[in-house]
Write a protein that holds these residues in place. Structure first.
Motif, PDB file in Angstrom:
ATOM      1  N   TYR A 260       0.809  -1.221   0.000  1.00 55.41           N
ATOM      2  CA  TYR A 260       0.000   0.000   0.000  1.00 55.41           C
ATOM      3  C   TYR A 260       0.841   1.270   0.000  1.00 55.41           C
ATOM      4  CZ  TYR A 260       0.927  -0.551   4.986  1.00 55.41           C
ATOM      5  OH  TYR A 260       1.536  -0.724   6.198  1.00 55.41           O
ATOM      6  N   LEU A 261       2.082   1.168  -0.361  1.00 53.68           N
ATOM      7  CA  LEU A 261       2.991   2.306  -0.331  1.00 53.68           C
ATOM      8  C   LEU A 261       2.595   3.384  -1.339  1.00 53.68           C
ATOM      9  CD1 LEU A 261       5.546   3.279   1.079  1.00 53.68           C
ATOM     10  CD2 LEU A 261       6.856   2.234  -0.729  1.00 53.68           C
ATOM     11  N   GLN A 262       2.057   2.987  -2.491  1.00 53.48           N
ATOM     12  CA  GLN A 262       1.678   3.948  -3.533  1.00 53.48           C
ATOM     13  C   GLN A 262       0.546   4.867  -3.077  1.00 53.48           C
ATOM     14  OE1 GLN A 262       2.823   4.777  -6.433  1.00 53.48           O
ATOM     15  NE2 GLN A 262       4.375   3.198  -6.749  1.00 53.48           N
ATOM     16  N   GLN A 263      -0.270   4.420  -2.144  1.00 55.78           N
ATOM     17  CA  GLN A 263      -1.430   5.203  -1.730  1.00 55.78           C
ATOM     18  C   GLN A 263      -1.164   6.158  -0.571  1.00 55.78           C
ATOM     19  OE1 GLN A 263      -1.755   1.732  -2.177  1.00 55.78           O
ATOM     20  NE2 GLN A 263      -2.626   1.996  -4.212  1.00 55.78           N
ATOM     21  N   LEU A 264       0.085   6.374  -0.229  1.00 61.11           N
ATOM     22  CA  LEU A 264       0.387   7.304   0.865  1.00 61.11           C
ATOM     23  C   LEU A 264      -0.008   8.715   0.468  1.00 61.11           C
ATOM     24  CD1 LEU A 264       3.885   6.222   2.222  1.00 61.11           C
ATOM     25  CD2 LEU A 264       1.661   5.752   3.166  1.00 61.11           C
TER      26      LEU A 264
ATOM     27  N   GLN B  29      14.218   2.193  -5.687  1.00 57.56           N
ATOM     28  CA  GLN B  29      12.776   2.186  -5.437  1.00 57.56           C
ATOM     29  C   GLN B  29      12.302   3.559  -4.956  1.00 57.56           C
ATOM     30  OE1 GLN B  29      12.624  -1.118  -2.637  1.00 57.56           O
ATOM     31  NE2 GLN B  29      11.289  -2.219  -4.072  1.00 57.56           N
ATOM     32  N   ILE B  30      13.083   4.174  -4.083  1.00 52.21           N
ATOM     33  CA  ILE B  30      12.738   5.511  -3.575  1.00 52.21           C
ATOM     34  C   ILE B  30      12.731   6.523  -4.706  1.00 52.21           C
ATOM     35  CG2 ILE B  30      13.591   7.391  -2.106  1.00 52.21           C
ATOM     36  CD1 ILE B  30      12.295   5.267  -0.456  1.00 52.21           C
ATOM     37  N   VAL B  31      13.698   6.434  -5.589  1.00 55.68           N
ATOM     38  CA  VAL B  31      13.766   7.374  -6.718  1.00 55.68           C
ATOM     39  C   VAL B  31      12.542   7.203  -7.612  1.00 55.68           C
ATOM     40  CG1 VAL B  31      15.049   7.932  -8.823  1.00 55.68           C
ATOM     41  CG2 VAL B  31      16.273   7.612  -6.689  1.00 55.68           C
ATOM     42  N   GLU B  32      12.135   5.965  -7.856  1.00 57.26           N
ATOM     43  CA  GLU B  32      10.931   5.721  -8.666  1.00 57.26           C
ATOM     44  C   GLU B  32       9.692   6.301  -7.994  1.00 57.26           C
ATOM     45  OE1 GLU B  32      10.496   4.510 -11.741  1.00 57.26           O
ATOM     46  OE2 GLU B  32      12.674   4.487 -11.893  1.00 57.26           O
ATOM     47  N   LEU B  33       9.581   6.116  -6.677  1.00 55.94           N
ATOM     48  CA  LEU B  33       8.444   6.695  -5.951  1.00 55.94           C
ATOM     49  C   LEU B  33       8.475   8.218  -6.001  1.00 55.94           C
ATOM     50  CD1 LEU B  33       8.160   4.483  -2.756  1.00 55.94           C
ATOM     51  CD2 LEU B  33       6.423   4.800  -4.513  1.00 55.94           C
ATOM     52  N   ALA B  34       9.655   8.796  -5.845  1.00 58.20           N
ATOM     53  CA  ALA B  34       9.792  10.256  -5.882  1.00 58.20           C
ATOM     54  C   ALA B  34       9.375  10.792  -7.245  1.00 58.20           C
ATOM     55  CB  ALA B  34      11.226  10.663  -5.558  1.00 58.20           C
ATOM     56  N   ILE B  35       9.715  10.071  -8.298  1.00 61.05           N
ATOM     57  CA  ILE B  35       9.301  10.499  -9.641  1.00 61.05           C
ATOM     58  C   ILE B  35       7.788  10.382  -9.789  1.00 61.05           C
ATOM     59  CG2 ILE B  35       9.444   9.875 -12.086  1.00 61.05           C
ATOM     60  CD1 ILE B  35      12.402   9.107 -11.530  1.00 61.05           C
TER      61      ILE B  35
ATOM     62  N   CYS C 239      10.263  12.307  -0.345  1.00 63.06           N
ATOM     63  CA  CYS C 239       9.686  10.978  -0.480  1.00 63.06           C
ATOM     64  C   CYS C 239       9.991  10.138   0.763  1.00 63.06           C
ATOM     65  CB  CYS C 239      10.233  10.307  -1.732  1.00 63.06           C
ATOM     66  SG  CYS C 239       9.629   8.653  -2.016  1.00 63.06           S
ATOM     67  N   VAL C 240      11.236  10.147   1.207  1.00 62.42           N
ATOM     68  CA  VAL C 240      11.611   9.387   2.399  1.00 62.42           C
ATOM     69  C   VAL C 240      10.937   9.973   3.629  1.00 62.42           C
ATOM     70  CG1 VAL C 240      13.556   8.684   3.848  1.00 62.42           C
ATOM     71  CG2 VAL C 240      13.778   8.642   1.387  1.00 62.42           C
ATOM     72  N   TYR C 241      10.785  11.287   3.673  1.00 60.40           N
ATOM     73  CA  TYR C 241      10.097  11.934   4.787  1.00 60.40           C
ATOM     74  C   TYR C 241       8.647  11.444   4.866  1.00 60.40           C
ATOM     75  CZ  TYR C 241       7.879  15.592   7.569  1.00 60.40           C
ATOM     76  OH  TYR C 241       7.162  16.269   8.514  1.00 60.40           O
ATOM     77  N   ARG C 242       7.980  11.386   3.742  1.00 60.95           N
ATOM     78  CA  ARG C 242       6.588  10.932   3.694  1.00 60.95           C
ATOM     79  C   ARG C 242       6.472   9.500   4.211  1.00 60.95           C
ATOM     80  NH1 ARG C 242       2.996  11.131  -1.820  1.00 60.95           N
ATOM     81  NH2 ARG C 242       3.591  13.314  -1.674  1.00 60.95           N
ATOM     82  N   ILE C 243       7.367   8.649   3.778  1.00 60.49           N
ATOM     83  CA  ILE C 243       7.349   7.245   4.203  1.00 60.49           C
ATOM     84  C   ILE C 243       7.648   7.133   5.692  1.00 60.49           C
ATOM     85  CG2 ILE C 243       8.523   5.034   3.945  1.00 60.49           C
ATOM     86  CD1 ILE C 243       8.973   5.811   0.979  1.00 60.49           C
ATOM     87  N   LEU C 244       8.652   7.869   6.157  1.00 62.36           N
ATOM     88  CA  LEU C 244       9.053   7.796   7.564  1.00 62.36           C
ATOM     89  C   LEU C 244       7.947   8.298   8.485  1.00 62.36           C
ATOM     90  CD1 LEU C 244      11.448   6.992   9.348  1.00 62.36           C
ATOM     91  CD2 LEU C 244      12.226   9.347   9.207  1.00 62.36           C
TER      92      LEU C 244
END
Length: 139
Positions: free
Chosen positions: A79-83, A106-112, A121-126
């Protein structure tokens, strides 16, 4: 025959410092470690930093290794994409996250995908994992 070696016409079989300097040397490329990690500094509030340090202490970990573990666990979830986006404020109080190259990719792909920087991006996940961990499992 001259007794002074300076006047002898034969070549010296041993290289001198001058002849060693004249040979061009090709610099060797240093090998890159396979387990090299990328360091990401994530700004956190004072309350978040206290929570990270407290939870890390309970698990006998450092704040960096605990933060890294949280992000690694989040990358495994489906469910990481739905953050949802969270407000980002640079507080100049940082926690480090050290990720392996495949996790960093993976983080770079999410950030894009989210159109934010890697740090955001890492802040959002953390922040998501802290809210999930503090409310649910650990306390």
């Amino acid at each position: 025959m001259n007794l002074n070696p300076m006047y002898q016409k034969t070549k010296n079989p041993y290289p001198t410092a001058r002849t060693l300097k004249e040979t061009p040397s090709i610099p060797k490329q240093r090998k890159i470690r396979k387990d090299k990690k990328k360091d990401i500094k994530v700004p956190v509030s004072e309350k978040q930093k206290k929570a990270i340090r407290r939870l890390a202490y309970k698990r006998k970990m450092t704040a960096t290794s605990f933060s890294t573990m949280l992000v690694e666990e989040a990358l495994q979830s489906a469910y990481l994409q739905q953050l949802k986006a969270v407000p980002y404020k640079d507080t100049h109080d940082f926690v480090h996250v050290k990720l392996r190259n495949n996790e960093y990719d993976q983080i770079v792909e999410l950030a894009i995908d989210w159109n934010v920087s890697v740090r955001k991006c890492v802040y959002r996940i953390l922040v998501f994992m802290l809210a999930d961990g503090v409310d649910g499992k650990d306390e």
